[in-house]
Design a protein around this motif. Structure first.
Motif, PDB file in Angstrom:
ATOM      1  N   GLN A   1      26.443   3.372  23.526  1.00 41.14           N
ATOM      2  CA  GLN A   1      26.360   3.359  22.065  1.00 41.14           C
ATOM      3  C   GLN A   1      27.028   2.105  21.500  1.00 41.14           C
ATOM      4  O   GLN A   1      26.493   1.443  20.599  1.00 41.14           O
TER       5      GLN A   1
ATOM      6  N   ASN B   1      23.334   3.256   7.171  1.00 36.97           N
ATOM      7  CA  ASN B   1      24.220   4.352   6.800  1.00 36.97           C
ATOM      8  C   ASN B   1      23.583   5.294   5.786  1.00 36.97           C
ATOM      9  O   ASN B   1      23.752   6.522   5.869  1.00 36.97           O
TER      10      ASN B   1
ATOM     11  N   ILE C   1      29.962  10.390   5.153  1.00 34.78           N
ATOM     12  CA  ILE C   1      29.269  10.902   6.331  1.00 34.78           C
ATOM     13  C   ILE C   1      29.638  12.362   6.587  1.00 34.78           C
ATOM     14  O   ILE C   1      28.775  13.193   6.900  1.00 34.78           O
TER      15      ILE C   1
ATOM     16  N   ASN D   1      29.885  10.144  16.452  1.00 32.92           N
ATOM     17  CA  ASN D   1      30.618   9.138  15.676  1.00 32.92           C
ATOM     18  C   ASN D   1      32.123   9.284  15.867  1.00 32.92           C
ATOM     19  O   ASN D   1      32.843   8.277  15.935  1.00 32.92           O
TER      20      ASN D   1
ATOM     21  N   LYS E   1      20.806   7.395   7.591  1.00 32.40           N
ATOM     22  CA  LYS E   1      21.366   8.403   8.479  1.00 32.40           C
ATOM     23  C   LYS E   1      22.058   9.526   7.704  1.00 32.40           C
ATOM     24  O   LYS E   1      21.941  10.700   8.066  1.00 32.40           O
TER      25      LYS E   1
END
Length: 205
Positions: A47, A76, A136, A101, A79
């Motif tokens: 990743q 961003n 997020i 993440n 997602k």
């Protein structure tokens, strides 16, 4: 149409347990990435290598700062909004997204601690991360909420009263999501501006 005040009210009355759950999942990912990095080394490294390759590609662009801003913002935003609706798969994708993440962040933290460069990591993440990470987590929390509503609806398929309650919850959720998406776009726009301008400046200090 729901207004911003309605979104805040919805988050306070309905979403508290979901964003707390999302935060705990994210923190669990950090712990996994930090304390058990050797078990996931090849996966996490793949990743990170992908991110490094993207960074090299951006550096080769004529207007690298503008290109960096565009890539960060679009990536961003896409997602985060995707996580809201990907929760339809019984919240699996938002949970997986948070864990991955978190693991990457934990992995980077462990490596920087070992190299006695934790300050460098903080300078590279805190300026924009203080805005981006909560966005997020909240987006994923809404995704988990979406999955919970659909799962609840599936369980109550034989109950007319249960179906009616789930339908109302779903309609309320769908009415609030446009405002949520607008807020995510604004917040992530600010984070992208910081990450593409202020963060590189701080890193160079």
């Amino acid at each position: 149409m729901f207004k911003f005040q309605n979104l805040l009210s919805y988050m306070k009355l309905v979403m508290t347990k979901y964003w707390i759950a999302s935060l705990l999942v994210f923190l669990a990912g950090i712990v996994l990435g930090y304390g058990f990095s050797s078990s996931f080394d090849s996966f996490i490294q793949s990743q990170i290598d992908g991110l490094r390759e993207l960074a090299r590609m951006i550096e080769d662009q004529p207007n690298s700062k503008l290109y960096l801003f565009g890539v960060i913002f679009l990536n961003n935003t896409f997602k985060s909004i995707l996580m809201v609706f990907a929760g339809a798969l019984f919240a699996f994708i938002p949970v997986f997204f948070l864990v991955i993440n978190g693991m990457i962040l934990g992995y980077l933290a462990e490596n920087q601690v070992e190299a006695v460069q934790l300050g460098l990591l903080l300078k590279g993440i805190l300026p924009h991360g203080i805005i981006e990470i909560p966005a997020i987590v909240i987006a994923s929390a809404f995704g988990i909420r979406f999955g919970a509503i659909l799962f609840k609806g599936l369980l109550s398929i034989l109950s007319p009263r249960g179906r009616a309650a789930c339908k109302e919850e779903l309609l309320q959720f769908l009415r609030i999501t446009p405002v949520l998406c607008v807020c995510l776009v604004v917040v992530l726009l600010a984070a992208a501006i910081i990450e593409s301008t202020i963060t590189p400046w701080i890193m160079g200090m």
